[in-house]
Design a protein around this motif. Structure first.
Motif, short mmCIF file in Angstrom:
data_model
loop_
_atom_site.label_atom_id
_atom_site.label_comp_id
_atom_site.label_asym_id
_atom_site.label_seq_id
_atom_site.Cartn_x
_atom_site.Cartn_y
_atom_site.Cartn_z
N ARG A 151 0.82 -1.21 0.00
CA ARG A 151 0.00 0.00 0.00
C ARG A 151 0.86 1.27 0.00
O ARG A 151 0.41 2.33 -0.43
N SER A 152 2.09 1.16 0.50
CA SER A 152 2.95 2.35 0.54
C SER A 152 3.43 2.77 -0.83
O SER A 152 3.88 3.91 -1.01
N GLY A 153 3.37 1.86 -1.81
CA GLY A 153 3.81 2.18 -3.15
C GLY A 153 5.31 2.21 -3.34
O GLY A 153 5.81 2.55 -4.42
N GLU A 154 6.08 1.83 -2.34
CA GLU A 154 7.53 1.84 -2.44
C GLU A 154 8.04 0.46 -2.83
O GLU A 154 7.31 -0.53 -2.79
N PRO A 155 9.32 0.35 -3.24
CA PRO A 155 9.88 -0.96 -3.60
C PRO A 155 9.76 -1.95 -2.44
O PRO A 155 9.81 -1.56 -1.27
N LEU A 156 9.62 -3.20 -2.80
CA LEU A 156 9.41 -4.26 -1.80
C LEU A 156 10.32 -5.44 -2.13
O LEU A 156 10.50 -5.79 -3.30
N LEU A 157 10.86 -6.06 -1.09
CA LEU A 157 11.71 -7.25 -1.23
C LEU A 157 11.03 -8.43 -0.54
O LEU A 157 10.72 -8.37 0.65
N LEU A 158 10.78 -9.52 -1.29
CA LEU A 158 10.25 -10.76 -0.73
C LEU A 158 11.37 -11.79 -0.72
O LEU A 158 11.94 -12.11 -1.76
N THR A 159 11.70 -12.31 0.44
CA THR A 159 12.74 -13.32 0.55
C THR A 159 12.14 -14.60 1.10
O THR A 159 11.04 -14.61 1.67
#
Length: 572
Positions: A334-342
């Motif tokens: 929801r923040s619209g910023e880059p996201l990292l899924l590990t």
């Protein structure tokens, strides 16, 4: 049926075998002509730490109550045990793990034993018969234990009437046979096994007929929704097929299993969304409950005839670790910023990303194919999310390009999946550090095993029209929940799809149908993915060769010592 061939181990003259055994125990060279099968068995006994002068019976865990094999065999054994004579022979029944279920008669020197596995008592005819799936004899000094030096024994495996799997063994032991093989009671042992297998077939057939009769009586009216289940077989009327969901079937399967131990007569407790009620009546045979008949009634406001689609696999699960990870991912999206899924391979990183954003708004790039991101970045549209998979496979130019993109556009619509493994280089580590504040680690399946029962319906392909959905016995579910799943949800999905597409049996999936590694359960210590694959290959080879480790080692292209070492390591 089993073979009447004499064991190769029994062809050696016993005086020379006594000398050979004494030399083996004292560490001296063996004489010529000692059968390799016997020497290998002695070595295994020494490897397992069996003392040759063992006197006390080996203590085994208590047996889990009356088994189907013992129930069928007991009437046969009780009828024939008088034929053994007084003090001349001993009759022993074991299960498939060589735990002693029943004994009759007596032989001086044989003594009481709770188990006949090689790990407990060394070389013996029951262990040999189980391994070779044929009649086996062991005489006098071929045994490893001192107390069996004057005993001859013949064993015959008992095969299941449906599966053909070894259910146990019947052994006849007597004083040492002066004439050598064949054992004078060999025909008696084979006749006993034939009678036990006949009783098993008769009981299986009677149980199926009793279930069918109960089903026919309950479904005699028009358009009645009736299901009859006994844990192996399932009879479902056409009207019941429209009401049965995987969840309802699961409840009925568990009720059928519970009916063997307690009264389940009445209305079964179904899920709130079941859309029907189920009235249960036990099915009995010879005073024993063998299954249930359930009559289904739709509720006043029934659910739609077309079953609702299961939730997406990427969102399925109610365990605390999984719900926490998904909730955190939704919050960051929801923040619209880059996201990292590990997370480990197969935990569902890419599937969760697609589910969170929707396939129409995602542009995928795979670093395993485009290591420099040349194609991905040139085609990227800033209004679409860029899903970069396998960041651990990025080459140096790709890492540099991604770092540069984030330096210039820190709010870029970017989602990166990363599988930890080899140490990350400085540039990749810099990228991971940038995204660490907005990262989510998906838990492996072994840390959320309570989600497996929810995942199974979501992973199972929709059945063909008129076919019931895939269901599971409680024993199979326990095996699935115990297995560590090194490949996580992806590996579970492959197992489920293979069963749904290729199984030829009816009724719920049984433990015996699962892959060897899943069926056998986890190793005694955590294994790496490579060790899991190696262990699975060894178990499969052992199954193909009837447990014979010598043939298994040849098939795998390794030495027997290597095979024993690996099995020992997996037991630690």
């Amino acid at each position: 049926m089993t073979t009447t061939d004499a064991s190769p181990a029994a062809t050696t003259a016993r005086p020379s075998m006594r000398v050979a055994r004494e030399r083996f125990l004292s560490g001296r060279p063996l004489p010529q002509g000692v059968p390799e099968e016997v020497v290998a068995a002695w070595r295994r006994a020494r490897f397992f730490g069996v003392p040759h002068d063992l006197e006390e019976p080996v203590a085994c865990p208590p047996l889990p109550g009356e088994s189907a094999l013992l129930g069928a065999a007991r009437p046969v054994l009780d009828r024939i045990v008088p034929a053994l004579g007084a003090g001349g022979s001993l009759l022993v029944l074991t299960d498939e793990r060589l735990r002693v279920l029943w004994t009759g008669g007596s032989v001086p020197g044989f003594g009481a034993c709770s188990g006949l596995s090689e790990q407990e008592v060394g070389h013996n005819s029951a262990a040999l018969a189980l391994r070779t799936r044929s009649r086996a004899e062991v005489h006098g000094p071929e045994h490893f234990l001192d107390r069996w030096q004057d005993v001859s024994a013949v064993s015959v495996p008992v095969l299941g009437p449906e599966s053909g799997q070894v259910l146990g063994t019947v052994t006849v032991a007597s004083r040492l046979c002066a004439a050598g093989p064949p054992h004078p009671q060999a025909a008696f042992a084979e006749a006993t096994v034939t009678a036990v297998e006949t009783e098993l077939r008769a009981r299986a057939g009677r149980g199926e007929r009793a279930l069918l009769d109960a089903y026919v009586r309950a479904a005699s009216g028009p358009n009645l929704a009736v299901a009859a289940l006994d844990g192996r077989n399932r009879l479902v009327s056409e009207a019941a097929q429209r009401l049965l969901t995987p969840e309802v079937l699961g409840v009925l399967e568990r009720t059928a299993a519970d009916a063997r131990h307690r009264d389940v007569t009445g209305v079964a407790r179904l899920p709130d969304e079941a859309g029907c009620t189920a009235r249960v009546i036990p099915v009995r045979l010879d005073g024993t409950t063998i299954g249930i008949v359930a009559t289904l009634e739709p509720l006043d406001d029934p659910a739609p005839a077309v079953p609702a689609s299961p939730p997406p696999v990427a969102l399925t699960g109610s365990s605390v670790p999984w719900r926490h990870a998904v909730g955190r991912a939704v919050e960051l999206v929801r923040s619209g910023e880059p996201l990292l899924l590990t997370g480990e391979r197969g935990t569902g990183k890419a599937a969760l990303a697609r589910e969170l954003f929707g396939p129409d708004h995602v542009q995928e790039a795979d670093a395993a194919r485009d290591t420099g991101l040349v194609q991905a970045l040139s085609a990227w549209q800033p209004d679409r999310l860029l899903l970069l998979r396998h960041a651990e496979r990025l080459a140096q130019p790709g890492v540099a390009a991604l770092n540069s993109l984030l330096d210039q556009h820190p709010d870029a619509r970017l989602l990166v999946t990363y599988t930890p493994g080899a140490p990350a280089g400085p540039c990749l580590q810099r990228l991971l550090d940038k995204l660490s504040a907005r990262s989510v680690t998906l838990p492996p399946l072994r840390e959320r095993t309570e989600d497996i029962r929810e995942l199974l319906p979501a992973l199972t392909p929709r059945p063909a029209p008129g076919q019931p959905p895939l269901t599971w016995t409680l024993d199979a579910l326990r095996a699935l929940e115990t297995y560590p799943w090194p490949g996580n949800v992806t590996e579970l999905s492959h197992v489920v799809r293979a069963l749904a597409e290729h199984r030829r049996l009816s009724g719920p999936v049984r433990r015996a149908e699962l892959p060897d590694a899943v069926r056998e359960g986890p190793a005694a210590r955590p294994l790496s993915p490579m060790e899991h694959a190696e262990r699975a290959a060894i178990l499969e080879a052992l199954r193909r060769h009837g447990g014979n480790k010598a043939r298994t080692a040849v098939a795998l292209g390794i030495g027997r010592a290597t095979l024993y070492r690996k099995l020992r390591e997996y037991r630690r």
